[in-house]
Design a protein around this motif. Structure first.
Motif, PDB file in Angstrom:
ATOM      1  N   THR A  41       0.872  -1.312   0.092  1.00 21.71           N
ATOM      2  CA  THR A  41       0.017   0.177  -0.009  1.00 21.71           C
ATOM      3  C   THR A  41       0.901   1.363   0.035  1.00 21.71           C
ATOM      4  N   ILE A  42       0.671   2.095  -0.904  1.00 19.74           N
ATOM      5  CA  ILE A  42       1.412   3.242  -0.859  1.00 19.74           C
ATOM      6  C   ILE A  42       0.815   4.600  -0.126  1.00 19.74           C
ATOM      7  N   ASP A  43      -0.355   4.451   0.159  1.00 15.03           N
ATOM      8  CA  ASP A  43      -1.087   5.581   0.723  1.00 15.03           C
ATOM      9  C   ASP A  43      -1.143   4.993   2.471  1.00 15.03           C
ATOM     10  N   PRO A  44      -0.102   5.615   3.200  1.00 13.60           N
ATOM     11  CA  PRO A  44       0.023   5.197   4.631  1.00 13.60           C
ATOM     12  C   PRO A  44      -1.237   5.559   5.398  1.00 13.60           C
ATOM     13  N   PHE A  45      -1.863   6.633   5.027  1.00 12.11           N
ATOM     14  CA  PHE A  45      -2.957   7.020   6.008  1.00 12.11           C
ATOM     15  C   PHE A  45      -4.273   6.382   5.746  1.00 12.11           C
ATOM     16  N   ASN A  46      -4.525   5.679   4.460  1.00 12.28           N
ATOM     17  CA  ASN A  46      -5.533   4.881   4.201  1.00 12.28           C
ATOM     18  C   ASN A  46      -5.116   3.531   3.486  1.00 12.28           C
TER      19      ASN A  46
ATOM     20  N   GLY B 164      -6.483   0.857   3.375  1.00 10.41           N
ATOM     21  CA  GLY B 164      -7.356   0.050   2.312  1.00 10.41           C
ATOM     22  C   GLY B 164      -7.579   0.728   1.049  1.00 10.41           C
ATOM     23  N   ASN B 165      -7.079   1.840   0.641  1.00 13.01           N
ATOM     24  CA  ASN B 165      -7.409   2.501  -0.520  1.00 13.01           C
ATOM     25  C   ASN B 165      -7.239   1.415  -1.856  1.00 13.01           C
ATOM     26  N   PRO B 166      -7.832   0.865  -2.429  1.00 13.58           N
ATOM     27  CA  PRO B 166      -7.761   0.026  -3.705  1.00 13.58           C
ATOM     28  C   PRO B 166      -6.819   0.425  -4.866  1.00 13.58           C
ATOM     29  N   ALA B 167      -7.009   1.979  -5.080  1.00 17.00           N
ATOM     30  CA  ALA B 167      -6.542   2.574  -6.148  1.00 17.00           C
ATOM     31  C   ALA B 167      -4.829   2.548  -5.691  1.00 17.00           C
ATOM     32  N   LEU B 168      -4.440   2.576  -4.566  1.00 14.38           N
ATOM     33  CA  LEU B 168      -2.965   2.776  -4.190  1.00 14.38           C
ATOM     34  C   LEU B 168      -2.401   1.428  -3.419  1.00 14.38           C
ATOM     35  N   SER B 169      -3.211   0.450  -3.602  1.00 15.99           N
ATOM     36  CA  SER B 169      -2.583  -0.878  -2.959  1.00 15.99           C
ATOM     37  C   SER B 169      -2.478  -1.930  -4.290  1.00 15.99           C
ATOM     38  N   TYR B 170      -1.473  -2.656  -4.254  1.00 16.30           N
ATOM     39  CA  TYR B 170      -1.130  -3.516  -5.096  1.00 16.30           C
ATOM     40  C   TYR B 170      -0.629  -5.063  -4.563  1.00 16.30           C
TER      41      TYR B 170
END
Length: 110
Positions: A32-37, A39-45
Motif C-alpha cells: 500500500t502506497i498510501d500510509p493514511f488509508n 485500504g485504498n484499492p487505487a493505491l494498493s497492489y
C-alpha cells in the motif's frame, strides 16, 4: 579464466538462493502506497513477495548505478580534457619536428 571462477563462486550460489527464495515466497503480499488509508484499492497492489523483493533489488541497482555515474562525472570530464590536451601537444610536437626536419616518433590515439 579468473572471471569464470568468480562467476561460479559468486553468481551460481546467488542464483540458487534467489530461486529458493522465489519458490518459498509465492504467497500474495499487499503493498500500500498510501500510509493514511491502507485500504485504498487505487493505491494498493498485490503480488507475491518475491516480486516485491526483486523489484526492490532492481530499483537499488538502478539507483546505485545512477549515483555512481553522477559521482564519476568529474573523472570523465578530466579525462576528456587531458585527452584534448595530449592531442594538441602531439600536433605541436609533430609540427615542430616537421619544421626542424626530424621525424617524430609519437604514438597516435587512433
Amino acid at each position: 579464466m579468473i572471471n569464470r571462477i568468480i562467476i561460479v563462486l559468486v553468481l551460481v550460489p546467488l542464483a540458487i538462493v534467489l530461486i529458493a527464495l522465489s519458490v518459498a515466497n509465492r504467497g500474495p503480499v499487499q503493498l500500500t502506497i498510501d500510509p493514511f488509508n491502507p485500504g485504498n484499492p487505487a493505491l494498493s497492489y498485490t503480488a507475491p513477495l518475491f516480486v516485491w523483493l526483486f523489484a526492490a533489488l532492481i530499483a537499488g541497482l538502478i539507483l546505485g548505478s545512477f549515483a555512481t555515474w553522477f559521482n564519476q562525472g568529474k573523472h570523465r570530464k578530466l579525462s576528456r580534457q587531458r585527452k584534448l590536451e595530449a592531442e594538441l601537444l602531439r600536433k605541436e610536437a609533430k609540427k615542430a619536428s616537421v619544421d626542424s626536419g626530424a621525424t617524430p616518433n609519437l604514438p597516435s590515439l587512433h
